[in-house]
Scaffold this active site. Structure first.
Site, PDB file in Angstrom:
ATOM      1  N   ALA A 179      17.537  18.576  -7.881  1.00  0.00           N
ATOM      2  CA  ALA A 179      16.986  19.777  -8.540  1.00  0.00           C
ATOM      3  C   ALA A 179      16.864  20.926  -7.543  1.00  0.00           C
ATOM      4  CB  ALA A 179      15.622  19.446  -9.151  1.00  0.00           C
ATOM      5  N   GLY A 185      21.630  22.514  -8.579  1.00  0.00           N
ATOM      6  CA  GLY A 185      21.280  21.646  -9.705  1.00  0.00           C
ATOM      7  C   GLY A 185      20.384  22.359 -10.710  1.00  0.00           C
ATOM      8  N   ARG A 196      25.574  21.879   5.099  1.00  0.00           N
ATOM      9  CA  ARG A 196      25.685  21.750   6.562  1.00  0.00           C
ATOM     10  C   ARG A 196      24.659  22.632   7.268  1.00  0.00           C
ATOM     11  NH1 ARG A 196      30.588  22.649  10.368  1.00  0.00           N
ATOM     12  NH2 ARG A 196      31.409  23.913   8.694  1.00  0.00           N
ATOM     13  N   ARG A 217      30.988  18.523  10.183  1.00  0.00           N
ATOM     14  CA  ARG A 217      31.376  18.185   8.805  1.00  0.00           C
ATOM     15  C   ARG A 217      31.318  16.676   8.590  1.00  0.00           C
ATOM     16  NH1 ARG A 217      33.944  21.818   5.458  1.00  0.00           N
ATOM     17  NH2 ARG A 217      34.188  23.844   6.396  1.00  0.00           N
ATOM     18  N   ASP A 226      37.174  27.399  -6.992  1.00  0.00           N
ATOM     19  CA  ASP A 226      38.185  28.109  -6.198  1.00  0.00           C
ATOM     20  C   ASP A 226      39.068  28.957  -7.116  1.00  0.00           C
ATOM     21  OD1 ASP A 226      37.294  26.583  -3.975  1.00  0.00           O
ATOM     22  OD2 ASP A 226      38.665  24.955  -4.504  1.00  0.00           O
ATOM     23  N   ARG A 280      37.445  32.169  -8.220  1.00  0.00           N
ATOM     24  CA  ARG A 280      37.466  33.137  -7.112  1.00  0.00           C
ATOM     25  C   ARG A 280      38.871  33.745  -6.968  1.00  0.00           C
ATOM     26  NH1 ARG A 280      33.879  28.893  -3.599  1.00  0.00           N
ATOM     27  NH2 ARG A 280      31.846  29.835  -3.957  1.00  0.00           N
ATOM     28  N   HIS A 328      38.892  20.858  -1.989  1.00  0.00           N
ATOM     29  CA  HIS A 328      37.929  21.952  -2.158  1.00  0.00           C
ATOM     30  C   HIS A 328      37.411  22.257  -0.754  1.00  0.00           C
ATOM     31  CE1 HIS A 328      34.794  24.523  -3.575  1.00  0.00           C
ATOM     32  NE2 HIS A 328      33.837  23.722  -3.171  1.00  0.00           N
TER      33      HIS A 328
HETATM   34  P1  NAD Z   1      19.591  21.977  -2.077  1.00  0.00           P
HETATM   35  O1  NAD Z   1      19.175  21.526  -0.720  1.00  0.00           O
HETATM   36  O2  NAD Z   1      19.024  23.255  -2.605  1.00  0.00           O
HETATM   37  O3  NAD Z   1      19.300  20.819  -3.137  1.00  0.00           O
HETATM   38  C1  NAD Z   1      19.594  19.477  -2.931  1.00  0.00           C
HETATM   39  C2  NAD Z   1      18.523  18.677  -3.658  1.00  0.00           C
HETATM   40  O4  NAD Z   1      18.879  17.291  -3.620  1.00  0.00           O
HETATM   41  C3  NAD Z   1      17.118  18.786  -3.017  1.00  0.00           C
HETATM   42  O5  NAD Z   1      16.192  19.238  -3.999  1.00  0.00           O
HETATM   43  C4  NAD Z   1      16.805  17.343  -2.566  1.00  0.00           C
HETATM   44  O6  NAD Z   1      15.446  17.011  -2.667  1.00  0.00           O
HETATM   45  C5  NAD Z   1      17.669  16.548  -3.540  1.00  0.00           C
HETATM   46  N1  NAD Z   1      17.939  15.163  -3.111  1.00  0.00           N
HETATM   47  C6  NAD Z   1      18.324  14.732  -1.882  1.00  0.00           C
HETATM   48  N2  NAD Z   1      18.492  13.381  -1.911  1.00  0.00           N
HETATM   49  C7  NAD Z   1      18.226  12.979  -3.169  1.00  0.00           C
HETATM   50  C8  NAD Z   1      18.241  11.719  -3.840  1.00  0.00           C
HETATM   51  N3  NAD Z   1      18.569  10.595  -3.181  1.00  0.00           N
HETATM   52  N4  NAD Z   1      17.921  11.697  -5.151  1.00  0.00           N
HETATM   53  C9  NAD Z   1      17.596  12.817  -5.817  1.00  0.00           C
HETATM   54  N5  NAD Z   1      17.567  14.036  -5.250  1.00  0.00           N
HETATM   55  C10 NAD Z   1      17.876  14.109  -3.943  1.00  0.00           C
HETATM   56  O7  NAD Z   1      21.178  22.065  -2.015  1.00  0.00           O
HETATM   57  P2  NAD Z   1      22.143  22.899  -2.989  1.00  0.00           P
HETATM   58  O8  NAD Z   1      22.381  24.252  -2.427  1.00  0.00           O
HETATM   59  O9  NAD Z   1      21.660  22.754  -4.390  1.00  0.00           O
HETATM   60  O10 NAD Z   1      23.514  22.081  -2.794  1.00  0.00           O
HETATM   61  C11 NAD Z   1      23.590  20.715  -3.195  1.00  0.00           C
HETATM   62  C12 NAD Z   1      24.940  20.121  -2.819  1.00  0.00           C
HETATM   63  O11 NAD Z   1      25.962  20.743  -3.595  1.00  0.00           O
HETATM   64  C13 NAD Z   1      25.345  20.324  -1.344  1.00  0.00           C
HETATM   65  O12 NAD Z   1      26.009  19.165  -0.880  1.00  0.00           O
HETATM   66  C14 NAD Z   1      26.304  21.489  -1.417  1.00  0.00           C
HETATM   67  O13 NAD Z   1      27.192  21.527  -0.306  1.00  0.00           O
HETATM   68  C15 NAD Z   1      27.001  21.174  -2.727  1.00  0.00           C
HETATM   69  N6  NAD Z   1      27.723  22.282  -3.371  1.00  0.00           N
HETATM   70  C16 NAD Z   1      28.951  21.993  -3.870  1.00  0.00           C
HETATM   71  C17 NAD Z   1      29.699  22.990  -4.484  1.00  0.00           C
HETATM   72  C18 NAD Z   1      31.061  22.657  -5.039  1.00  0.00           C
HETATM   73  O14 NAD Z   1      31.812  23.564  -5.356  1.00  0.00           O
HETATM   74  N7  NAD Z   1      31.405  21.390  -5.187  1.00  0.00           N
HETATM   75  C19 NAD Z   1      29.178  24.287  -4.584  1.00  0.00           C
HETATM   76  C20 NAD Z   1      27.909  24.539  -4.080  1.00  0.00           C
HETATM   77  C21 NAD Z   1      27.174  23.521  -3.473  1.00  0.00           C
END
Ligand code: NAD
Length: 304
Positions: free
Chosen positions: A7, A11, A79, A85, A145, A148, A172
């Site tokens: 969340a 999320g 990161r 990475r 992507d 964009r 990606h």
């Molecule tokens: P964020 O740190 O804001 O949120 C991550 C959440 O995951 C936190 O609230 C944390 O408490 C929770 N969490 C961690 N371990 C957990 C578990 N075992 N069970 C339940 N919840 C858990 O990060 P964000 O900015 O929301 O990004 C989340 C991920 O999405 C990152 O890995 C980021 O790189 C990725 N992301 C991917 C894309 C894509 O295009 N695929 C785009 C943006 C972000």
């Protein structure tokens, strides 16, 4: 029903889009229960203004995902300074594996949409760990992507973004493959409208677009959240949308035992089918490079 695990920034923004576009009820799960509950309460209070009736529940109880049609995994870290990475990959791999075990336990019939980065590798892990059929596990990356890529083509030509159709496949990440030969503006190939220099500039901008945002504000949120909702809509409403999605390959494009972005039809069963396109030699080379990058990273995955 849709469950989103994680969340955080992406999320919770995705949950709000799914509610406001009336795609589904949402269960939002996070290890920090207060975060999940607080986000859900905040969203519910917006409902009368936006006029959605969907239900949202915030919790840290995994059993609440029972009967979910789609589980979206956005849990994990981005990161941090000084983190490689590969370090990030191994940290998120442990988180994703533990979450997937809960998904298998409580929602064994669901489809899994992976968002956590590095998304192609996390999709691969989720596929292996879940034991689900491959159509039920896919990753969100290339469609972002693609959006964009479309935006930059539209800006360069000063035309509506709506009229630009395109595809990005492959990793990606920095080795993504924008398919110039299949990009068009209302059916007119972009190669008829743009010079080689302009196309190169657009590709460079597309490749750096995610990190351009991260450099400025630390994370990408609105664009990924918008794309997650598009994919959720395709699955929940069985819309058979065509887009680049990370999926486990078994011989398509001459590739196997890898999850990487390819064009698919996304519908009620997840990846309904994979579309195999003829690629120009230069594009094929880029795809092979992307595959090498992902396979090399997979070889550095640590055990449990
Ligand atoms: P964020 O740190 O804001 O949120 C991550 C959440 O995951 C936190 O609230 C944390 O408490 C929770 N969490 C961690 N371990 C957990 C578990 N075992 N069970 C339940 N919840 C858990 O990060 P964000 O900015 O929301 O990004 C989340 C991920 O999405 C990152 O890995 C980021 O790189 C990725 N992301 C991917 C894309 C894509 O295009 N695929 C785009 C943006 C972000």
């Amino acid at each position: 029903m849709i469950t989103i695990i994680g969340a955080g920034r992406v999320g919770s923004a995705a949950a709000f889009n799914i509610l406001r576009y009336r795609i589904s009820d949402v269960v939002l799960i996070d290890i920090y229960e207060n975060i999940a509950k607080g986000e859900a309460l905040d969203m519910m209070q917006a409902a009368p203004a936006i006029e959605f009736d969907g239900k949202i529940k915030g919790t840290s109880d995994y059993s609440e995902m029972e009967n979910s049609e789609l589980v979206i995994i956005t849990a994990g870290e981005a990161r941090k300074l000084g983190m490689s990475r590969i370090d990030l990959m191994n940290k998120n791999a442990r988180i994703v594996k533990s979450i997937v075990r809960e998904v298998v336990k409580y929602a064994p019939e669901c489809k899994i949409m992976m968002v956590t980065n590095p998304v192609d590798i996390m999709t691969y892990i989720a596929y292996k760990e879940s034991g689900f059929e491959r159509n039920r596990v896919f990753g969100m990356g290339n469609i972002l992507d693609t959006l964009r890529f479309r935006s930059y083509i539209a800006s360069e030509l000063n035309v509506s973004r709506e009229d630009v159709r395109a595809l990005v496949i492959g990793e990606h990440g920095d080795s993504m493959v924008p398919l110039v030969e299949y990009a068009s503006v209302s059916g007119i190939p972009v190669t008829h409208l743009l010079s080689k220099e302009q196309i190169k500039k657009i590709i460079d901008l597309t490749v750096s677009s995610g990190s351009d945002v991260i450099k400025l504000k630390g994370a990408t949120i609105y664009a990924p959240a918008a794309v997650i909702a598009i994919m959720a809509d395709a699955v929940l409403r069985g819309r058979n949308r065509v887009m680049g999605v990370s999926t486990y390959l078994q011989g398509e494009y001459g590739l196997s035992d890898i999850a990487i972005g390819v064009p698919v039809v996304l519908g009620r069963n997840g990846v309904e089918r994979i579309l195999e396109l003829d690629l120009q030699p230069e594009t094929r080379k880029r795809l092979e490079k992307a595959v090498m990058v992902v396979k090399e990273a997979i070889s550095k995955l640590e055990g449990d």
